[in-house]
Scaffold this active site. Structure first.
Site, PDB file in Angstrom:
ATOM      1  N   HIS A 113      40.595  49.287  31.674  1.00  0.00           N
ATOM      2  CA  HIS A 113      39.828  48.412  32.573  1.00  0.00           C
ATOM      3  C   HIS A 113      38.689  49.258  33.141  1.00  0.00           C
ATOM      4  O   HIS A 113      38.825  50.479  33.273  1.00  0.00           O
ATOM      5  CB  HIS A 113      40.781  47.969  33.698  1.00  0.00           C
ATOM      6  CG  HIS A 113      40.224  46.968  34.654  1.00  0.00           C
ATOM      7  ND1 HIS A 113      39.364  47.304  35.663  1.00  0.00           N
ATOM      8  CD2 HIS A 113      40.422  45.630  34.756  1.00  0.00           C
ATOM      9  CE1 HIS A 113      39.071  46.214  36.358  1.00  0.00           C
ATOM     10  NE2 HIS A 113      39.694  45.185  35.832  1.00  0.00           N
ATOM     11  N   ASP A 190      47.611  53.804  35.322  1.00  0.00           N
ATOM     12  CA  ASP A 190      47.132  52.567  35.923  1.00  0.00           C
ATOM     13  C   ASP A 190      48.207  51.500  35.687  1.00  0.00           C
ATOM     14  O   ASP A 190      48.352  50.968  34.582  1.00  0.00           O
ATOM     15  CB  ASP A 190      45.795  52.171  35.276  1.00  0.00           C
ATOM     16  CG  ASP A 190      45.298  50.811  35.749  1.00  0.00           C
ATOM     17  OD1 ASP A 190      46.048  50.112  36.461  1.00  0.00           O
ATOM     18  OD2 ASP A 190      44.153  50.444  35.406  1.00  0.00           O
TER      19      ASP A 190
END
Ligand code: C6P
Length: 396
Positions: A113, A190
């Protein structure tokens, strides 16, 4: 239990399949927000009055709950931020400014991302460090051999996504961490998409940092978590200066507060963090295992149904994935499809999913993404498939 789910959209029953963007909130989370504001709204950690004590206790109870939720050793290893994005920026800026030097290398992956790309680019530029990217195959599976070849004594940080938000693919983070440690590198995971679906135990993972957002685990927006190993957080400089993060201030010199407060300057998002505990309680009480089993059942059912559409191609069609399905339809722009689905009460996400380099790698403009949560049903999938059929007929 989830009041929003009984609303109508464009006159139709809402089918909410955009859970990877943000999950809907159970009544108990909404109630926790209301009781804070109606019962004990006060600033925390500094007042010597009943309301302040109650608010402080509730706020710190969330830290304990998060600590248990991800298997951290100490509550002071849990830093409250605005979200995954801020957590990664905090590590990149604080850890990076203290420990990165020219020529060092940071490894990320092609699945990231933007929140796990841009902060590393920023600090790499400041420090003269190099960003390296683990390649993937056409299904979004990491090339682990390329990763092994990439690791070397200059590697200082490996920052990878646990579960791809765009494809739902689960990365082999245990192996990634193990290999990084063998080279003396730190690892940031993440967990924005994994924390709601998978059991997380940061101590057995042994990662240095683990980050996620409260709003994706049925909690309020504006709540983020940074887990960091205590010794490392202690060695890192503060990210922001202000109240709460100090021990003593003179015009000549400031000494900093202990963990976790050193990284929590200013009045925090008290109400939302208090309510985050109710979200964690919801997951605990429902049981992560039974949520996952339900989501996997929906994933299997929907994948099968989608495969029956002859022009639909699922991207990231692999075994190790969570309840996220990304697909493209030949000759159909995802945005056009999203509008037609919305007209039928169905919320999906389309576009690049804040993963533009991934879309470039896959040679697509974007995908249509459906993602399931604990409250979704087979009936909703059937309604979606009908709506998809109707929309595709209109678009051709
Ligand atoms: N992904 C999605 O629809 P924030 O915005 O800070 O809460 O989370 C950022 C983020 C970081 N990493 C991953 C893997 C994510 O999925 C997200 C948020 C949303 O996919 C919004 S783009």
């Amino acid at each position: 239990m989830f009041p929003i789910l009984s609303r109508k959209v464009k006159g139709k029953d809402l089918v909410y399949f955009d859970n990877a963007a943000t999950a809907q909130k159970p009544q108990q989370v909404i109630d926790a927000l209301t009781s804070y504001y109606t019962g004990y709204n006060a600033n925390i950690h500094r007042g010597l009055h009943t309301l302040a004590d109650e608010a402080t206790a509730a706020f710190e109870a969330t830290r304990q709950a998060v600590c248990a939720f991800i298997g951290a050793a100490y509550p002071e290893e849990i830093i409250f931020t605005k979200g995954t994005t801020e957590s990664i920026n905090l590590v990149a800026q604080s850890w990076g400014s203290a420990f990165l030097k020219e020529g060092d290398e940071i490894i990320i992956s092609s699945l990231e991302h933007h929140a796990n790309i841009v902060p590393w680019q920023m600090i790499a530029e400041t420090k003269g460090a190099k960003l390296r990217v683990i390649p993937i195959d056409d299904n979004g599976v990491l090339d682990m051999q390329a990763y092994k070849n990439m690791l070397n004594s200059k590697t200082k940080m490996v920052a990878v996504v646990h579960v791809s938000n765009a494809l739902g693919v689960i990365n082999p983070v245990e192996e990634i961490i193990h290999l990084a440690h063998a080279q003396g590198a730190h690892v940031l995971i993440d967990g924005a998409q994994s924390s709601v679906h998978l059991d997380i135990d940061v101590q057995s993972l042994d990662c240095e940092f683990f980050v996620f957002s409260g709003h994706k685990v049925y909690g309020p927006t504006g709540t983020g978590i940074l887990y960091g190993k205590k010794s490392l957080l202690e060695a890192m400089p503060p990210y922001q200066g202000g109240g709460e993060m100090i021990k003593e201030v003179t015009f000549e010199k400031t000494t900093y507060n202990e963990l976790p407060f050193k990284f929590e300057a200013g009045t925090p998002n008290i109400a939302d963090f208090i309510a985050l505990k109710s979200a964690i309680d919801f997951i605990k009480d429902t049981g992560k295992d039974s949520i996952r089993a339900h989501e996997n059942m929906l994933l299997g059912y929907a994948t099968e149904k989608l495969r029956a559409f002859k022009d639909v191609r699922i991207i990231g069609d692999v075994f190790e994935k969570v309840s996220v399905i990304s697909f493209v339809v030949e000759g159909v722009h995802p945005q056009d499809l999203a509008i037609l689905l919305d007209n039928q009460g169905i919320a999906v996400r389309t576009g690049h999913h804040c993963a533009q380099p991934l879309m470039q790698r896959l040679c697509i403009v974007g995908t249509t993404r459906i993602s399931f949560a604990a409250y979704n049903t087979i009936q909703e999938i059937d309604a979606f498939m009908e709506a998809l059929k109707k929309s595709l007929n209109m678009l051709r």
